[in-house]
Design a protein around this motif. Structure first.
Motif, PDB file in Angstrom:
ATOM      1  N   PRO A  14       0.834  -1.201   0.000  1.00 54.81           N
ATOM      2  CA  PRO A  14       0.000   0.000   0.000  1.00 54.81           C
ATOM      3  C   PRO A  14       0.875   1.261   0.000  1.00 54.81           C
ATOM      4  N   SER A 109      -0.792  -5.380   6.015  1.00 58.05           N
ATOM      5  CA  SER A 109      -0.647  -4.358   4.976  1.00 58.05           C
ATOM      6  C   SER A 109      -1.913  -3.552   4.743  1.00 58.05           C
ATOM      7  N   TYR A 111      -4.863  -4.946   3.436  1.00 63.25           N
ATOM      8  CA  TYR A 111      -5.477  -5.430   2.203  1.00 63.25           C
ATOM      9  C   TYR A 111      -6.576  -6.465   2.468  1.00 63.25           C
ATOM     10  N   ASN A 112      -6.230  -7.588   3.080  1.00 60.30           N
ATOM     11  CA  ASN A 112      -7.161  -8.711   3.141  1.00 60.30           C
ATOM     12  C   ASN A 112      -7.955  -8.829   4.432  1.00 60.30           C
ATOM     13  N   ARG A 137     -11.694  -1.412  -2.881  1.00 58.09           N
ATOM     14  CA  ARG A 137     -10.632  -1.400  -3.895  1.00 58.09           C
ATOM     15  C   ARG A 137     -10.415  -0.008  -4.483  1.00 58.09           C
ATOM     16  N   ARG A 140      -8.927   2.079  -1.098  1.00 61.40           N
ATOM     17  CA  ARG A 140      -7.671   1.616  -0.487  1.00 61.40           C
ATOM     18  C   ARG A 140      -6.635   1.258  -1.550  1.00 61.40           C
ATOM     19  N   SER A 141      -6.972   0.298  -2.402  1.00 59.70           N
ATOM     20  CA  SER A 141      -6.042  -0.159  -3.421  1.00 59.70           C
ATOM     21  C   SER A 141      -6.744  -1.188  -4.295  1.00 59.70           C
ATOM     22  N   TRP A 143      -5.504  -3.750  -5.093  1.00 55.24           N
ATOM     23  CA  TRP A 143      -5.010  -5.024  -4.563  1.00 55.24           C
ATOM     24  C   TRP A 143      -5.715  -5.440  -3.276  1.00 55.24           C
ATOM     25  N   ALA A 144      -6.570  -4.579  -2.751  1.00 52.24           N
ATOM     26  CA  ALA A 144      -7.299  -4.922  -1.521  1.00 52.24           C
ATOM     27  C   ALA A 144      -8.228  -6.103  -1.792  1.00 52.24           C
ATOM     28  N   ASN A 146      -7.450  -9.189  -2.217  1.00 51.52           N
ATOM     29  CA  ASN A 146      -6.934 -10.074  -3.260  1.00 51.52           C
ATOM     30  C   ASN A 146      -6.982 -11.538  -2.831  1.00 51.52           C
TER      31      ASN A 146
END
Length: 171
Positions: A14, A109, A111-112, A137, A140-141, A143-144, A146
């Motif tokens: 991130p 991080s 994300y998950n 997503r 945040r990103s 890639w969140a 994922n």
């Protein structure tokens, strides 16, 4: 401490310590990647009223006067009890938000694991699962969330996911 994070999935870290997903609802991690690509600690002080940690690391806060709820879960398949922990934490977050408290949900991080709890909070607030995942997503990103299994839990519904997980548990 037990291992709670999956191996690196070759995804970028991130770019910020935390991101606002909805008014008063923040999602983040214990680490973020600066512009040079260096891993940086994300240390929480008193920026938030409530901090929910799904992963912990010494020295990462929050300050002693901030409410801190810890519910460590792995970034991997969850047991029924762990899914129930996610539901309990999402209710805690929604209650804090309803009370006007700023809340950070964090994992390694951001994300998950934090995405799972934040998405369930949004679902509890009336979003459908796909909307909740898309919002996370975007804010945040990309890639969140994922972890495809976590997205599947949300699409199925955590109550059903917990029941199905219980069916696979050894007797």
């Amino acid at each position: 401490m037990k291992k709670t994070r999956q191996q690196d999935r070759n995804i970028p870290g991130p770019q910020t310590p935390w991101s606002e997903i909805a008014p008063g609802l923040w999602m983040g991690g214990h680490y973020w990647t600066d512009a040079s690509g260096a891993l940086q600690p994300a240390v929480v002080g008193s920026e938030f009223d409530v901090v929910i940690s799904l992963f912990t690391a010494d020295g990462h806060g929050p300050d002693y006067d901030t409410e801190h709820v810890i519910g460590e879960i792995p970034d991997a398949p969850l047991t029924a009890a762990q899914i129930r922990t996610v539901q309990r934490l999402a209710r805690t977050v929604k209650h804090a938000m309803d009370g006007g408290l700023t809340t950070l949900v964090r994992c390694h991080s951001g994300y998950n694991r934090s995405g799972l709890v934040v998405a369930q909070t949004l679902i509890d607030a009336g979003h459908d699962p796909d909307e909740a995942i898309d919002l996370i997503r975007r804010r945040r990103s990309p890639w969140a969330l994922n972890n495809d299994l976590f997205a599947a839990y949300l699409g199925t519904g955590l109550d059903i996911a917990a029941l199905l997980t219980d069916l696979d548990a050894p007797a």
